[in-house]
Design an enzyme around this catalytic site. Structure first.
Site, PDB file in Angstrom:
ATOM      1  CD  GLU A 308       3.478   2.209  -3.023  1.00  0.00           C
ATOM      2  OE1 GLU A 308       2.381   2.509  -2.166  1.00  0.00           O
ATOM      3  OE2 GLU A 308       3.170   3.643  -3.508  1.00  0.00           O
ATOM      4  CG  ASP A 387      -1.119   6.359  -7.460  1.00  0.00           C
ATOM      5  OD1 ASP A 387      -1.970   5.804  -7.631  1.00  0.00           O
ATOM      6  OD2 ASP A 387       0.030   6.513  -7.093  1.00  0.00           O
ATOM      7  CD  GLU A 415      -2.214  10.400  -3.623  1.00  0.00           C
ATOM      8  OE1 GLU A 415      -2.357   9.085  -4.210  1.00  0.00           O
ATOM      9  OE2 GLU A 415      -0.742   9.726  -3.692  1.00  0.00           O
TER      10      GLU A 415
HETATM   11  O1  GCW Z   1      -0.225   6.993  -4.824  1.00  0.00           O
HETATM   12  C1  GCW Z   1      -0.154   6.018  -4.154  1.00  0.00           C
HETATM   13  C2  GCW Z   1      -0.144   6.576  -2.817  1.00  0.00           C
HETATM   14  C3  GCW Z   1      -0.453   6.243  -1.578  1.00  0.00           C
HETATM   15  C4  GCW Z   1      -0.757   4.476  -1.387  1.00  0.00           C
HETATM   16  C5  GCW Z   1      -0.711   4.158  -2.864  1.00  0.00           C
HETATM   17  C6  GCW Z   1      -1.980   2.763  -2.638  1.00  0.00           C
HETATM   18  C7  GCW Z   1      -2.033   3.384   0.426  1.00  0.00           C
HETATM   19  O2  GCW Z   1       0.154   8.114  -2.860  1.00  0.00           O
HETATM   20  O3  GCW Z   1      -0.513   6.888  -0.403  1.00  0.00           O
HETATM   21  O4  GCW Z   1      -0.678   3.988  -0.408  1.00  0.00           O
HETATM   22  O5  GCW Z   1      -1.086   5.106  -3.807  1.00  0.00           O
HETATM   23  O6  GCW Z   1      -2.637   2.606  -4.182  1.00  0.00           O
HETATM   24  O7  GCW Z   1      -1.053   1.786  -2.481  1.00  0.00           O
END
Ligand code: GCW
Length: 704
Positions: A308, A387, A415
């Site tokens: 990311e 995720d 989340e």
């Molecule tokens: O799912 C995503 C989240 C991000 C997070 C990422 C991760 C910290 O939306 O906010 O970043 O995973 O796990 O690195």
């Protein structure tokens, strides 16, 4: 009437602004009203003494810790290495001479284990290291009066997993997009505020105590997305980290730090962060040496690299093993570990490209590297391939790297599971993941993978923390149970999540008057036991995942991610829905599993219903194993999920007057929002699929 309330830390600390969560003073009554002998010394023993003396002061018991030993103890907490215990019953247990503990008494207890036994009217906790004594004391607290029953069985207790860690996604400086706490739903950070450390040891100490009581022994104090201010925690802001370590040390908690892979460039002024460059190695070695000078028991680094948009070894043509081994080399002389995250995928995917499958990414990147990581590298793997969804298959990476220490990462912060506005007790979900056997019935579990091979130790279990400076710690008071359950499952993954909930209830919802605590207990179970499945019912169906609003991820938006670069699609059209991840006609993801799952998931007929749309694109009239069509299943579960939330809300309403009004109000307000949100989910999902498919609900319920 019985009036259970949560205790307030305020009772002990004067004007504290936070509730006690578990461990209000009243749960120490059984221990605090007795004679307690503590034998041994050390910083963590001092923590035990502090707990016991406060409890005894409150409930009229007595504490002995030193001569003269005219002791009439009901409870002895002793370090074996401290020598003969001045209590005949306890000494007999120490020598392994008491019949009750034969076969349990003289085995190794390790750094954190303890023996709990009852002999001649004395309850005995023996440990070989001070942390064991602390955990043993909390066990006695959990048992309450039962700790003093003569039929208490003698047993050795050792954690199944050595590493039981909470990862805070807390930023030091408020980030313009992710705020003070990324994916935080419980107010601000316990550690940081507006660019600086909070310097509030009292609350941190309470936090450490909560964590020790459920078995957590490691913490990472900053977000894995390391921005400019946070990068400097490694160097000129190290003092702030040392201060946190100082407060948490008496509870057996080792502090870790998220670092940026680009640190040699952004902090060290080097032209490169290439892991094979000598200057880079030297820079990490020196920086790490300074960390250990300040924090001798520092745990290690947590790294999100080439993920990311974070920097990583790819920029230099190196791979994840090169990157992780660089940091491992710097940490090894000091006994630290690097926890290297496997959450690596292409977040700039073209949605038109059907050949790229995000689910495949972690395995594609990491499985070929098995065997190349240094001994003090832990590869930390999200439990599922996508995720932290409310339903996903278990990540195939966890079955593909036998020569690597692996940690399993779960998400306590909600989340994707209702953001601490919805009740969603995750114990059953984590327990299912930990009990999954990737090689079939004859093979080991995911918990075994996290435990690692004998001798080397595994990577353990990590959770993204769900705690903040909210008065109830977790925003939703019932979300505390997720934090508690995480620690307990990391200690013993075989525990029954409903039994864990009982422990949490007993330790948190203490009756202040004699009376029947059962209505509270029954209500908690009725609301929480199945709440994860309820959440699953009214959100994305049959394992397909997401369908959340882009960005903040709260509430429904069926097509919100469908034409984005993020790789989370459902491919619904007029004929059907789901992602074809088969080898025969899809992305081939099923091939990343060993048998039997490679075959089970490949087959539409054998794939478990709850994961069908994760693995297959099927027509709406495809008949599930449960006998219903996919479309009818979608309608039925969404109507049922909302009804369950309505029932939860009603149950909670009936507890008014039986629990602390502040807690009652907070939960009631959250349940109102959960109901509103569940209705929105139901109506959007049902309407979407009705319009796509044209198939009416068999029961003629209202769809828009
Ligand atoms: O799912 C995503 C989240 C991000 C997070 C990422 C991760 C910290 O939306 O906010 O970043 O995973 O796990 O690195």
């Amino acid at each position: 009437m019985s009036v259970p309330v949560t205790g307030r830390a305020a009772a002990d600390a004067g004007e504290s602004a936070w509730h006690a969560a578990w461990l209000p003073p009243a749960v120490f009554r059984a221990l605090g009203s007795r004679g307690v002998l503590v034998h041994g010394d050390g910083p963590l023993v001092d923590t035990v003494i502090d707990e016991v003396s406060r409890a005894c002061a409150r409930y009229g018991g007595r504490l002995w810790h030193g001569p003269p030993w005219q002791v009439d103890a009901d409870l002895v907490l002793a370090l074996r290495e401290a020598g003969p215990v001045p209590n005949a019953a306890a000494e007999a247990v120490r020598l392994g001479a008491t019949p009750a503990v034969n076969g349990t008494g003289d085995g190794s207890l390790g750094d954190e284990g303890y023996l709990l036994a009852r002999a001649d009217g004395v309850t005995v906790v023996l440990a070989d290291a001070p942390a064991g004594l602390l955990y043993g004391m909390f066990h006695v607290v959990r048992l309450g009066p039962a700790a003093f029953d003569d039929d208490l069985p003698a047993r050795r207790h050792r954690p199944a997993l050595d590493r039981r860690m909470l990862d805070h996604w807390d930023n030091v400086a408020v980030h313009p997009v992710s705020g003070q706490v990324e994916r935080g739903y419980a107010g601000g950070s316990l550690f940081w505020r507006d660019g600086a450390a909070r310097h509030e040891p009292a609350r941190l100490r309470d936090y450490g105590r909560l964590l020790a009581a459920c078995g957590v022994n490691a913490i990472c104090v900053n977000n894995v997305n390391v921005h400019d201010t946070e990068a400097r925690l490694l160097t000129d802001r190290l003092g702030d980290v040392a201060e946190i370590a100082e407060v948490l040390r008496p509870y057996g908690i080792r502090v870790h730090l998220s670092v940026t892979f680009a640190a040699p460039v952004v902090l060290g002024g080097l032209p490169t962060a290439d892991p094979l460059d000598e200057r880079v190695r030297a820079w990490w070695a020196a920086a790490t040496r300074r960390v250990y000078q300040r924090i001798p028991d520092f745990g290690g680094y947590l790294v999100k690299a080439d993920s990311e948009g974070r920097p990583g070894p790819f920029a230099y043509g190196r791979d994840h093993a090169d990157g992780a081994n660089l940091l491992a080399g710097a940490l090894a002389p000091h006994g630290g570990v690097v926890r290297w995250r496997a959450f690596v995928y292409d977040h700039r995917q073209d949605w038109r490209d059907r050949s790229t499958d995000r689910a495949r990414a972690a395995h594609d990147h990491f499985a070929p590297l098995d065997g190349r990581f240094a001994d003090n590298v832990i590869v930390q793997v999200k439990f599922g391939p996508i995720d932290f969804q409310a339903r996903e298959p278990v990540s195939p990476v966890l079955a593909a790297m036998p020569a690597t220490r692996l940690a399993v990462e779960v998400q306590a912060t909600q989340e994707y599971t209702g953001q601490q506005r919805h009740v969603c007790y995750l114990g059953p979900w984590w327990s299912e993941v930990l009990g999954f056997r990737p090689r079939g019935a004859a093979g080991g579990t995911i918990a075994d993978v996290a435990a690692g091979r004998a001798g080397t130790g595994g990577g353990g279990l990590a959770a993204v923390a769900n705690v903040g400076d909210d008065p109830f710690w977790t925003g939703h008071p019932l979300a505390q149970a997720n934090l508690y359950a995480f620690g307990r499952l990391a200690w013993d993954p075989r525990l029954d999540p409903a039994a864990i909930l009982d422990e949490w209830i007993d330790l948190t919802w203490v009756p202040v008057t004699a009376g029947d605590p059962d209505p509270v207990r029954r209500t908690m179970h009725a609301i929480m036991d199945d709440s994860w499945r309820t959440y699953e019912r009214y959100t994305a169906p049959l394992g397909v995942g997401f369908m959340v609003r882009p960005g903040h991820h709260y509430g429904p938006d069926v097509d919100g991610y469908e034409y984005t670069p993020w790789g989370t699609y459902h491919f619904a059209d007029r004929d059907g829905v789901g992602v074809d991840r088969t080898r025969a006609t899809g992305t081939g993801f099923t091939g990343q599993y060993p048998p039997p799952w490679s075959e089970v998931y490949e087959s539409r007929e054998r794939c478990p219903d709850e994961l069908l749309l994760f693995f297959h694109h099927v027509p709406y009239r495809h008949v599930l194993q449960d006998g219903r069509t996919v479309i009818q299943h979608i309608y039925d579960t969404h109507f049922a999920g909302v009804e369950e939330v309505a029932a939860m809300r009603e149950r909670w309403r009936l507890l008014a007057g039986a629990v602390d009004p502040a807690v009652h109000d907070r939960v009631a307000e959250r349940l109102d929002e959960q109901f509103r949100s569940a209705v929105e989910w139901r109506d959007q999902i049902n309407t979407y699929f009705f319009r796509k498919s044209g198939v009416p609900d068999a029961h003629g319920r209202r769809i828009y």
